[in-house]
Design an enzyme around this catalytic site. Structure first.
Site, PDB file in Angstrom:
ATOM      1  N   ASP A 116      46.069  44.569  41.771  1.00  0.00           N
ATOM      2  CA  ASP A 116      45.041  44.366  42.674  1.00  0.00           C
ATOM      3  C   ASP A 116      44.491  43.566  41.881  1.00  0.00           C
ATOM      4  OD1 ASP A 116      46.944  45.572  44.694  1.00  0.00           O
ATOM      5  OD2 ASP A 116      45.923  47.369  44.412  1.00  0.00           O
ATOM      6  N   ASP A 133      49.660  42.315  50.059  1.00  0.00           N
ATOM      7  CA  ASP A 133      48.720  42.956  50.884  1.00  0.00           C
ATOM      8  C   ASP A 133      48.303  42.092  51.955  1.00  0.00           C
ATOM      9  OD1 ASP A 133      49.574  44.844  49.640  1.00  0.00           O
ATOM     10  OD2 ASP A 133      47.632  44.994  48.024  1.00  0.00           O
TER      11      ASP A 133
END
Length: 227
Positions: A116, A133
């Site tokens: 991330d 995501d």
């Protein structure tokens, strides 16, 4: 069938595009501190891999998340193959969901966690995320829109009844044809019997000549008797 195959090819292309874009951005921008839009969007260095899900839920449960993701991916594929929907919104929703899920699945299998790096500076408490995501989020939104506004359920009972009704109508038509044939035959038979009962013109002329002859004979006999 051809339309479904074309849309399936487009969906496969979108899925591969999402996976490629996700892996490329993770490769080039992970562990990079860079502000794209001041006070709106940027990349941030994360201390380590995300071994959980969104908002780091189920942390250190990589194996469980891998199994769960595989089940979800296979379930979406089975659903898509079974129903064969060709709606554009539905197709993009399924493609985004599968592409994002497979992108994070590759990270979990290869690295033991998800990379991330994207964050919102105006939302400091919002968790970092990645391209996969993002596509999962937009895929879920599109699927929600499709189910809420565009989905038209098909009643299987109605589909099963359609052939039976057609066969019934065809039988009715055949029966009607038979009835008309029998009616025509009966009408023909009635006409023949009427013609047989009614005397013809020749018969009428023969009867008139016979009556004329008998009348002439009777008149001649009466004249002879008078003499």
């Amino acid at each position: 069938m051809k339309k479904y195959l074309k849309i399936t090819a487009v969906k496969l292309f979108i899925i591969l595009l999402v996976i490629g874009l996700d892996l490329l951005t993770k490769h080039f921008f992970y562990k990079t501190d860079y502000t794209i839009i001041p006070k709106l969007l940027g990349f941030r260095v994360v201390s380590g891999l995300n071994t959980g899900g969104a908002w780091s839920i189920f942390s250190s449960s990589t194996t469980m998340l891998i199994v769960f993701t595989i089940i979800i991916v296979l379930g979406i594929i089975a659903f898509d193959v079974y129903f064969r929907k060709t709606n554009i919104v539905y197709s993009f929703a399924i493609s985004f969901l599968l592409g994002g899920a497979i992108g994070n699945l590759i990270d979990r299998i290869a690295l033991g966690g998800v990379r991330d790096f994207i964050f919102f500076p105006f939302m400091p408490n919002f968790p970092t995320f990645n391209i996969a995501d993002t596509f999962i989020f937009f895929g879920a939104v599109l699927l929600f829109i499709y189910v809420l506004f565009l989905f038209k359920p098909q009643n299987k009972t109605e589909q099963k009844e359609l052939p039976s009704t057609t066969t019934k109508t065809s039988k009715i038509n055949v029966d009607e044809g038979k009835i008309t044939e029998t009616d025509n035959a009966s009408q023909k038979q009635k006409r023949i019997t009427k013609q047989m009962k009614q005397p013809t013109e020749n018969d009428a002329s023969i009867e008139l000549t016979a009556k004329h002859k008998t009348s002439t004979k009777e008149s001649s006999i009466s004249t002879k008797q008078k003499k």
